[in-house]
Scaffold this active site. Structure first.
Site, PDB file in Angstrom:
ATOM      1  N   ASP A  13       0.826  -1.212   0.000  1.00 34.48           N
ATOM      2  CA  ASP A  13       0.000   0.000   0.000  1.00 34.48           C
ATOM      3  C   ASP A  13       0.860   1.263   0.000  1.00 34.48           C
ATOM      4  OD1 ASP A  13      -1.956  -1.812   0.173  1.00 34.48           O
ATOM      5  OD2 ASP A  13      -2.741  -1.180   2.135  1.00 34.48           O
ATOM      6  N   ALA A  14       1.975   1.199   0.717  1.00 36.68           N
ATOM      7  CA  ALA A  14       2.837   2.381   0.843  1.00 36.68           C
ATOM      8  C   ALA A  14       3.364   2.835  -0.520  1.00 36.68           C
ATOM      9  CB  ALA A  14       3.999   2.082   1.780  1.00 36.68           C
ATOM     10  N   GLU A  15       3.629   1.860  -1.394  1.00 38.80           N
ATOM     11  CA  GLU A  15       4.142   2.188  -2.723  1.00 38.80           C
ATOM     12  C   GLU A  15       3.049   2.881  -3.538  1.00 38.80           C
ATOM     13  OE1 GLU A  15       6.833   2.321  -4.194  1.00 38.80           O
ATOM     14  OE2 GLU A  15       6.452   2.175  -6.354  1.00 38.80           O
ATOM     15  N   TYR A  16       1.818   2.385  -3.411  1.00 44.26           N
ATOM     16  CA  TYR A  16       0.694   3.031  -4.085  1.00 44.26           C
ATOM     17  C   TYR A  16       0.570   4.480  -3.608  1.00 44.26           C
ATOM     18  CZ  TYR A  16      -3.966   3.906  -5.923  1.00 44.26           C
ATOM     19  OH  TYR A  16      -5.024   4.437  -6.610  1.00 44.26           O
ATOM     20  N   GLU A  18     -24.485 -17.299  -9.445  1.00 51.30           N
ATOM     21  CA  GLU A  18     -23.864 -16.117  -8.830  1.00 51.30           C
ATOM     22  C   GLU A  18     -24.440 -15.877  -7.434  1.00 51.30           C
ATOM     23  OE1 GLU A  18     -24.620 -12.800 -11.439  1.00 51.30           O
ATOM     24  OE2 GLU A  18     -24.044 -13.925 -13.237  1.00 51.30           O
ATOM     25  N   LYS A  28     -26.150 -13.831  -4.778  1.00 50.96           N
ATOM     26  CA  LYS A  28     -27.029 -12.665  -4.971  1.00 50.96           C
ATOM     27  C   LYS A  28     -26.724 -11.641  -3.885  1.00 50.96           C
ATOM     28  CE  LYS A  28     -31.789 -11.260  -5.701  1.00 50.96           C
ATOM     29  NZ  LYS A  28     -31.871 -10.285  -4.617  1.00 50.96           N
ATOM     30  N   ASP A  70     -26.668  -8.456  -1.552  1.00 53.87           N
ATOM     31  CA  ASP A  70     -27.749  -7.666  -0.991  1.00 53.87           C
ATOM     32  C   ASP A  70     -27.311  -6.208  -0.971  1.00 53.87           C
ATOM     33  OD1 ASP A  70     -30.192  -7.275   0.032  1.00 53.87           O
ATOM     34  OD2 ASP A  70     -29.779  -8.131   2.006  1.00 53.87           O
ATOM     35  N   ARG A 125     -31.040   1.949 -10.169  1.00 56.34           N
ATOM     36  CA  ARG A 125     -32.037   1.252 -10.965  1.00 56.34           C
ATOM     37  C   ARG A 125     -33.363   2.010 -10.979  1.00 56.34           C
ATOM     38  NH1 ARG A 125     -36.025  -2.421  -9.989  1.00 56.34           N
ATOM     39  NH2 ARG A 125     -36.487  -3.813 -11.719  1.00 56.34           N
ATOM     40  N   TYR A 141     -22.518  -7.680 -12.966  1.00 56.37           N
ATOM     41  CA  TYR A 141     -23.086  -8.977 -13.314  1.00 56.37           C
ATOM     42  C   TYR A 141     -23.789  -9.025 -14.661  1.00 56.37           C
ATOM     43  CZ  TYR A 141     -27.127  -6.706 -11.084  1.00 56.37           C
ATOM     44  OH  TYR A 141     -28.107  -5.824 -10.713  1.00 56.37           O
ATOM     45  N   LYS A 153     -33.800 -17.754  -3.261  1.00 56.91           N
ATOM     46  CA  LYS A 153     -33.552 -17.005  -2.021  1.00 56.91           C
ATOM     47  C   LYS A 153     -33.171 -17.915  -0.857  1.00 56.91           C
ATOM     48  CE  LYS A 153     -34.427 -12.696  -2.296  1.00 56.91           C
ATOM     49  NZ  LYS A 153     -35.666 -12.095  -2.124  1.00 56.91           N
ATOM     50  N   CYS A 194     -27.687 -13.630  42.067  1.00 56.01           N
ATOM     51  CA  CYS A 194     -27.634 -14.694  41.062  1.00 56.01           C
ATOM     52  C   CYS A 194     -28.903 -15.548  41.112  1.00 56.01           C
ATOM     53  CB  CYS A 194     -26.399 -15.559  41.309  1.00 56.01           C
ATOM     54  SG  CYS A 194     -26.339 -17.007  40.247  1.00 56.01           S
ATOM     55  N   CYS A 198     -27.518 -19.225  42.448  1.00 52.64           N
ATOM     56  CA  CYS A 198     -26.919 -19.472  43.768  1.00 52.64           C
ATOM     57  C   CYS A 198     -27.182 -18.339  44.751  1.00 52.64           C
ATOM     58  CB  CYS A 198     -25.414 -19.710  43.627  1.00 52.64           C
ATOM     59  SG  CYS A 198     -24.504 -18.198  43.280  1.00 52.64           S
ATOM     60  N   CYS A 229     -21.914 -12.958  38.494  1.00 54.56           N
ATOM     61  CA  CYS A 229     -22.241 -13.596  39.759  1.00 54.56           C
ATOM     62  C   CYS A 229     -20.928 -13.772  40.514  1.00 54.56           C
ATOM     63  CB  CYS A 229     -22.883 -14.951  39.493  1.00 54.56           C
ATOM     64  SG  CYS A 229     -22.795 -16.076  40.890  1.00 54.56           S
ATOM     65  N   CYS A 282     -21.295 -21.428  42.862  1.00 52.98           N
ATOM     66  CA  CYS A 282     -22.484 -21.337  42.005  1.00 52.98           C
ATOM     67  C   CYS A 282     -22.569 -22.573  41.102  1.00 52.98           C
ATOM     68  CB  CYS A 282     -22.411 -20.073  41.155  1.00 52.98           C
ATOM     69  SG  CYS A 282     -23.815 -19.892  40.045  1.00 52.98           S
TER      70      CYS A 282
HETATM   71  O1  D41 Z   1     -26.134 -10.040  -7.117  1.00 50.86           O
HETATM   72  C1  D41 Z   1     -27.194  -9.540  -7.475  1.00 50.86           C
HETATM   73  N1  D41 Z   1     -27.931  -8.861  -6.628  1.00 50.86           N
HETATM   74  C2  D41 Z   1     -27.684  -9.727  -8.871  1.00 50.86           C
HETATM   75  C3  D41 Z   1     -28.774  -8.991  -9.301  1.00 50.86           C
HETATM   76  C4  D41 Z   1     -27.049 -10.600  -9.779  1.00 50.86           C
HETATM   77  N2  D41 Z   1     -25.965 -11.328  -9.419  1.00 50.86           N
HETATM   78  N3  D41 Z   1     -27.516 -10.729 -11.027  1.00 50.86           N
HETATM   79  C5  D41 Z   1     -28.589 -10.019 -11.467  1.00 50.86           C
HETATM   80  N4  D41 Z   1     -29.007 -10.178 -12.731  1.00 50.86           N
HETATM   81  C6  D41 Z   1     -30.045  -9.509 -13.180  1.00 50.86           C
HETATM   82  C7  D41 Z   1     -30.474  -9.713 -14.596  1.00 50.86           C
HETATM   83  C8  D41 Z   1     -30.500 -11.169 -14.944  1.00 50.86           C
HETATM   84  C9  D41 Z   1     -31.839  -9.142 -14.803  1.00 50.86           C
HETATM   85  C10 D41 Z   1     -29.490  -9.017 -15.475  1.00 50.86           C
HETATM   86  C11 D41 Z   1     -29.262  -9.115 -10.597  1.00 50.86           C
HETATM   87  C12 D41 Z   1     -30.362  -8.404 -11.135  1.00 50.86           C
HETATM   88  N5  D41 Z   1     -30.731  -8.625 -12.415  1.00 50.86           N
HETATM   89  C13 D41 Z   1     -31.165  -7.434 -10.393  1.00 50.86           C
HETATM   90  N6  D41 Z   1     -30.793  -6.743  -9.336  1.00 50.86           N
HETATM   91  C14 D41 Z   1     -31.802  -5.948  -8.956  1.00 50.86           C
HETATM   92  C15 D41 Z   1     -32.837  -6.134  -9.792  1.00 50.86           C
HETATM   93  C16 D41 Z   1     -32.431  -7.068 -10.695  1.00 50.86           C
END
Ligand code: D41
Length: 674
Positions: free
Chosen positions: A33-36, A114, A116, A118, A137, A226, A316, A410, A413, A428, A434
């Protein structure tokens, strides 16, 4: 000579972009990091003396100067689609069936799987390789212009790498806050007595919605890309989702490293399970998996319904947070007397199991969160972590709610409960008087990482203590078949097995024995360090503060706990009784002194995977730690060696991919002695 200075400046920028790419995208920095920082300062100095040479894509120009008064709107040229969800395997099989039916395709479908993330979906627009704008979005059609803020993310290239990109390239991805950054942000907020963020997602959203980019610049935001939106004047190489992602990474855009290509639903499900198992250890929060039909040709044929593609689905995870209400509060007594308030809840399904108790941690936390009996609360259960009450649902307070007060005595005890100034924990004062503390101490003694007594579970220990069959861990070794079978639900066979397990536990290593004693703040690693430094129990017992402070990772507090422990007569009595009962600590190996050892593996970062022939992974880990190696859980570019046994899986393939050296047990043992 301005032209040579211009060259110099451009060289520095190119260098800085390259290092940022290595660091943020490949997670494999090749300079410290220091070099950066040095290169960055050099560029700053040049730009200060030659402001006319500053360009918007310079790495120094991430934070604009003016706060906005409001965000502008941006119309997405191609809409940002949404994702359909499934919550179980059947629904996923049904999705896969629909894909087969529409494609009239018999063979298993290839999917890109992939995590997903949050976070918040975002669209980045590059024209001729230069970042033009970034938009949220929004409703999918119109989003907010957050360019100023997105430019402050060091992982977002202001300029694409190389020359091989379309004239217009829109990239879609998720902006998120890594868990570690989130924890640190909230820690800072607590120190300043400011409001904390509820979760990383809210923190990311709040950070992106700042009108002043200087604030966003201080927030630890990241992005993973993505998908693409508009692509004009050229195209991305590849004919699959997976290749497209690889291509984005080549252009300098961060892509999640845990993405895999899988074939068929079964493989989707095992990916799902693998990621779910590792969910807690991932650096980022996720709420499921997204599967995408890999072949772009198939994607085109499948098309869209409403606003969601037919070729992708989100699977999910069970929610980690749910709402319940507090029926009552109990106080639990821990091994060291610590009193923990525990909320009794209306049962709620969260994190994949039904939860009816959740920790409230301590009184400070109760005050901070302002929790009362009767409140509706958010309950969180993440992985193997003990379920906790996160916060009160705003506006749910009833007039009948009852304040929670710490007990004065307690509950087990009746000894006085005291709270030391500056400590959050009330304790306690009963010590081994105890029975709760005794039971907890024995549970710890018998646990897997301590004496590892098979068949001696927590319930059984509570039963034994309640019936006064045992008072201390030494009493375990005086149990007889007759006393055991007198217990409820204890058959002769189980009793015999337990006696055998007790017999087999009689030769612990010094480190395990020290750990088993349950000295405050002495965990596995500290116990190992103590064993390495002092070689025998009696030397640890007689060690003075100064000698203890010499030991790796031991500070004044821990040293004081150790000295205090060995000053208590009841503790010394138990140690004596254990030794009379036949506990014989194995000789500690002189060669294990970390500082003396000069093994090829000392100081190296090592991951262990698979089944080792004739040795448990725990034993191998102990041996490695003893010579000063660091054993970690997951393979990364920083890993020096992967010790692989039979049936090694994803860690082995990752190690091969990253070029990490792979060794077997035999070569490890050979290297240990080198
Ligand atoms: O990681 C995600 N949250 C994620 C969201 C992901 N890995 N892939 C995604 N791919 C899509 C499409 C297929 C529609 C291109 C998405 C989302 N959509 C997405 N995130 C929020 C609404 C849709």
């Amino acid at each position: 000579m301005p032209s040579s200075i211009k060259k110099e400046i451009e060289g520095l920028r190119k260098n800085l972009r390259y290092h940022a790419y290595q660091y943020y995208v490949l997670d494999d920095p090749d300079v410290p990091d220091a070099e950066y920082d040095r290169l960055y300062k050099q560029l700053l100095a040049f730009e200060e003396t030659h402001p006319e040479l500053i360009t918007p894509d310079s790495p120094t120009q991430r934070v604009g100067s003016k706060p906005l008064s409001a965000f502008g709107q941006i119309q997405h040229q191609l809409p940002m689609l949404s994702l359909d969800n499934v919550f179980n395997e059947e629904a996923l099989y049904a999705f896969d069936q629909r894909v087969h039916d529409r494609l009239l395709h018999d063979e298993a479908i290839e999917y890109t799987a992939e995590p997903k993330l949050d976070g918040l979906a975002i669209s980045l627009r590059y024209e001729k390789g230069v970042l033009i704008y970034a938009a949220t979005r929004g409703d999918g059609t119109t989003g907010e212009d957050v360019t100023q803020n997105i430019r402050t993310l060091k992982s977002v290239p202001l300029m694409l790498l190389g020359k091989d990109f379309p004239d217009v390239l829109e990239v879609r991805g998720e902006v998120f806050m890594p868990k570690a950054g989130f924890a640190e942000l909230n820690r800072q907020a607590r120190l300043k007595e400011e409001k904390e963020f509820a979760n990383p997602r809210n923190a990311a959203a709040g950070s992106l919605r700042q009108l002043d980019p200087k604030i966003t610049a201080k927030r630890p935001l990241s992005i993973y890309c993505y998908s693409t939106g508009v692509v004009e004047g050229g195209e991305l190489a590849g004919s699959t989702q997976y290749e497209m992602l690889q291509q984005l990474q080549v252009l300098g855009l961060p892509v999640c490293r845990d993405i895999r290509r899988v074939r068929g639903v079964k493989a989707c499900l095992s990916y799902y399970q693998d990621i779910l198992n590792r969910r807690d250890k991932l650096a980022y929060d996720i709420d499921g998996i997204v599967y995408k039909v890999d072949a772009v040709a198939f994607q085109r044929r499948l098309g869209f319904v409403a606003r969601a593609p037919r070729w992708a689905i989100a699977h999910k995870f069970p929610a980690q947070e749910e709402i319940s209400h507090i029926l009552d509060v109990d106080f639990q007594v821990g091994r060291t007397g610590a009193i923990t308030p525990v909320a009794r809840l209306a049962p709620v399904f969260v994190g994949g199991v039904t939860v009816s108790n959740a920790t409230l941690h301590n009184m400070d936390e109760i005050r901070r969160k302002d929790v009362r009996v009767g409140d509706q609360v958010i309950v969180r259960r993440a992985g193997d972590v003990i379920p906790e009450v996160v916060r009160v649902v705003p506006g749910s307070r009833k007039a009948s709610s009852v304040k929670i007060e710490m007990l004065s005595h307690c509950p087990v005890c009746d000894s006085v409960i005291e709270q030391i100034d500056g400590e959050a924990t009330a304790r306690c004062t009963g010590g081994l008087y105890c029975s709760a503390q005794r039971a907890e101490a024995i549970k710890h003694f018998a646990s897997r990482k301590a004496m590892d007594i098979d068949g001696l579970g927590n319930k059984l220990i509570e039963q034994l203590v309640a019936q006064a069959l045992i008072n201390t861990s030494a009493d375990l070794y005086r149990l007889t078949l007759t006393s055991l079978v007198s217990l409820e639900r204890m058959g002769e066979k189980s009793a015999e097995n337990l006696l055998l397990a007790l017999e087999q536990s009689k030769q612990p290593t010094l480190a395990k024995f020290l750990y088993a004693l349950g000295i405050r703040e002495v965990g596995e690693t500290t116990a190992m360090n103590l064993a390495n430094a002092f070689m025998s129990l009696s030397t640890v017992q007689n060690a003075e503060i100064d000698a203890l402070l010499e030991v790796q990772d031991i500070g004044p507090v821990v040293a004081q706990h150790i000295v205090h422990f060995f000053q208590q007569q009841p503790n010394l009595d138990v140690i004596d009784q254990l030794q009379s009962a036949g506990i014989k600590i194995k000789d500690h190996q002189r060669t294990q002194l970390t500082s003396d050892i000069n093994s090829e593996l000392s100081g190296k970062i090592i991951v262990i995977t698979g089944t080792l022939p004739g040795m448990s992974r725990g034993e191998a880990k102990e041996k490695l730690i003893a010579i000063g190696a660091k054993v970690t859980g997951s393979v990364s570019a920083k890993t020096d060696y992967l010790l692989a046994g039979d049936n090694a899986g994803s860690k082995l393939s990752k190690a091969k991919k990253l070029g990490v050296k792979v060794i077997n047990l035999e070569s490890m043992l050979a290297l240990l002695c080198e």
